[in-house]
Design an enzyme around this catalytic site. Structure first.
Site, mmCIF file in Angstrom:
data_model
loop_
_atom_site.group_PDB
_atom_site.id
_atom_site.type_symbol
_atom_site.label_atom_id
_atom_site.label_comp_id
_atom_site.label_asym_id
_atom_site.label_seq_id
_atom_site.Cartn_x
_atom_site.Cartn_y
_atom_site.Cartn_z
ATOM 1 C CG HIS A 142 -1.726 -8.517 0.618
ATOM 2 N ND1 HIS A 142 -2.995 -8.205 1.129
ATOM 3 C CD2 HIS A 142 -1.046 -7.892 1.561
ATOM 4 C CE1 HIS A 142 -3.014 -7.869 2.298
ATOM 5 N NE2 HIS A 142 -1.914 -7.885 2.758
ATOM 6 C CG ASP A 219 -1.547 -4.870 -4.505
ATOM 7 O OD1 ASP A 219 -0.991 -3.930 -4.079
ATOM 8 O OD2 ASP A 219 -1.779 -5.982 -3.815
ATOM 9 C CD GLN A 222 4.413 -3.447 1.035
ATOM 10 O OE1 GLN A 222 5.295 -2.409 1.026
ATOM 11 N NE2 GLN A 222 3.486 -3.730 1.734
ATOM 12 C CE LYS A 245 0.079 -1.792 2.636
ATOM 13 N NZ LYS A 245 0.591 -2.475 3.978
ATOM 14 C CB CYS A 383 -2.226 -10.828 4.072
ATOM 15 S SG CYS A 383 -2.755 -10.057 5.409
HETATM 16 C C1 LIG Z 1 0.993 -5.870 -1.686
HETATM 17 C C2 LIG Z 1 0.109 -5.549 -0.883
HETATM 18 N N1 LIG Z 1 -1.335 -5.628 -1.265
HETATM 19 C C3 LIG Z 1 -2.368 -5.079 -0.563
HETATM 20 C C4 LIG Z 1 -2.218 -4.859 0.674
HETATM 21 C C5 LIG Z 1 -3.590 -4.490 1.418
HETATM 22 O O1 LIG Z 1 -3.519 -2.984 1.801
HETATM 23 P P1 LIG Z 1 -4.505 -2.324 2.748
HETATM 24 O O2 LIG Z 1 -4.668 -3.276 4.079
HETATM 25 O O3 LIG Z 1 -4.105 -0.816 3.425
HETATM 26 O O4 LIG Z 1 -5.583 -2.297 1.908
HETATM 27 C C6 LIG Z 1 -0.950 -4.783 1.314
HETATM 28 C C7 LIG Z 1 -0.807 -4.323 2.634
HETATM 29 O O5 LIG Z 1 0.053 -5.048 3.401
HETATM 30 C C8 LIG Z 1 0.230 -5.233 0.644
HETATM 31 O O6 LIG Z 1 1.278 -5.321 1.111
#
Ligand SMILES: Cc1ncc(COP(=O)(O)O)c(C=O)c1O
Length: 425
Positions: A142, A219, A222, A245, A383
């Site tokens: 991401h 990370d 998800q 989430k 993203c």
């Molecule tokens: C795999 C992953 N990493 C990071 C993020 C970023 O999360 P946040 O926007 O809550 O900081 C997301 C959000 O969609 C994600 O799916």
């Protein structure tokens, strides 16, 4: 709350409950928003990978805080401030328990995954990354786990390196050994891909990184709300996730860091709450986690996250994983009924989502069409622009699931998509 597993709700370690023991449709009653309509149709919310819906106990925890305990934390000597501080610090301990951290001091509250990763890249990276060092990432990251490292590399002269993604949406693990050279100082990767649904073998990746002396950052955006997760079993050094989430409010997230690493890191934001003493010229700083929480924190958000964790734990993360993966597996299978469809990600085990493109319509048009029938999906690059480029598409349509979704909703999605094929052809 409405759940029908055999284990008592108060027992937080019920994550051995199996999906068949949970009354999933009764749980929907806890989510008032699921009764909403969109364009005159019952809402089908297939966008939980972007942000989940919130159950009543979480909404009530927020309301309860504001109605009874609201005050600023840590620096007050009055009753409400003590209550607020206790609730905030309890939430920290609850998060530590939830992810198997050694103690609450290893938990830093942030605004979300993005801020957690920026914290590591700036505070740890700023001190320990030098010119010529390598930051290892993967092509499926991401932007949140890409851009902070790009900024760090630009500042320090470090190099970025990437683990490729195979056609089936899994990481090219055979290349990992040649990529993990001693110059690699940190390996940052996603647990579950937000576009492909790929579940990466975190423990194996951490072991390999450790063997060359590299730190790991996972990370878990998800995965944290969808499956059992224990940082000590995984063997990671840092782990980041977002409350929104996993049934909690927006604006609250977590960075887990091993105690000795956090101890070695300088502050990244300066301000109130994070200092021991301040003169006009110089300051000294608190120990972690408070060293990294400058200013008034998201107090209600942290309390909401604690309530979300209680809620998720009462259902059981193994059961949630089983339920959500089955929805994703079925959705991927049923989607093949549609003409001109391409499905992304592994055919075997996948997280709670499925990404696809249809010859008939651009993902944006398809998502807009689906919305007319009450079906909320997401269309675009999610993203993940480099990953989209890797697969030769500008974007996909993504249906993502959580424990409040049902097989009937998937049937309805397929019906709506058949309608889309007719409409756009
Ligand atoms: C795999 C992953 N990493 C990071 C993020 C970023 O999360 P946040 O926007 O809550 O900081 C997301 C959000 O969609 C994600 O799916």
């Amino acid at each position: 709350m409405h759940w029908r597993a055999t284990a008592p709700i108060a027992n937080y370690s019920v994550h051995k409950a199996v999906a068949s023991q949970v009354d999933w449709s009764a749980l929907r009653e806890d989510f008032p928003i699921l009764r909403e309509q969109a364009h005159g149709h019952p809402l089908i919310y297939f966008d939980s990978a972007a942000s989940s819906q919130k159950p009543r106990p979480v909404i009530e925890a927020l309301r309860n805080f504001y109605e009874h305990d609201n005050a600023n934390v840590h620096r007050g000597l009055h009753t409400l401030s003590s209550r607020a501080t206790e609730a905030y610090e309890n939430a920290r301990r609850r998060v530590a328990e939830y992810i198997g951290a050694a103690c609450g001091d290893e938990i830093i509250f942030t605004r979300g995954t993005t801020e957690s990763i920026n914290l590591v890249a700036q505070a740890w990276g700023g001190k320990f990354i030098r010119e010529g060092d390598v930051i290892l990432l993967t092509v499926m990251e991401h932007h949140s786990n890409l851009v902070p490292w790009q900024l760090l590399a630009e500042r320090t002269g470090a190099r970025l390196r990437f683990v490729p993604v195979l056609d089936d949406g899994t990481l090219h693990l055979e290349q990992l050994d040649s990529l993990l050279t001693p110059e690699v100082k940190v390996f940052a990767f996603t647990h579950i891909s937000n576009s492909l649904g790929t579940i990466n073998p975190v423990a194996e990746l951490c072991t390999k990184a450790r063997a060359v002396g590299a730190l790991t950052l996972v990370d878990a955006a998800q995965s944290a709300g969808h499956m059992p997760l224990d940082v000590q079993e995984l063997g990671c050094d840092f782990l980041a996730f977002s409350g929104h989430k996993m049934c909690a409010p927006t604006g609250i997230g977590v960075l887990y860091g091993r105690a000795e690493l956090l101890e070695s890191m300088p502050p990244w934001h300066g301000g109130g709450e994070m200092i021991v003493s301040v003169t006009l010229e110089k300051s000294t700083f608190k120990k972690p986690p408070h060293r990294f929480e400058a200013g008034t924190p998201t107090i209600a958000g942290a309390i909401g996250l604690g309530a979300a964790i209680d809620y998720i734990e009462a259902i059981g993360r193994s059961a949630i994983f089983e339920h959500d993966s089955e929805l994703a597996r079925c959705a991927a299978e049923r989607l093949t009924e549609l003409p001109g469809i391409r499905i992304f990600g592994p055919s075997q085990e996948r997280g709670a989502l499925v990404g696809f493109v249809m010859d008939a319509a651009h993902p944006h048009d398809l998502t807009t069409f689906a919305d007319q029938y009450g079906l909320a999906m997401r269309g675009g690059h999610h993203c993940n622009q480099p990953l989209m480029r890797r697969f030769g598409v500008s974007g996909t349509t993504r249906a993502s699931f959580y424990f409040y979704n049902t097989m009937e909703e998937i049937d309805r999605m397929i019906e709506i998509l058949h309608g889309a094929v007719r409409f756009f052809s």
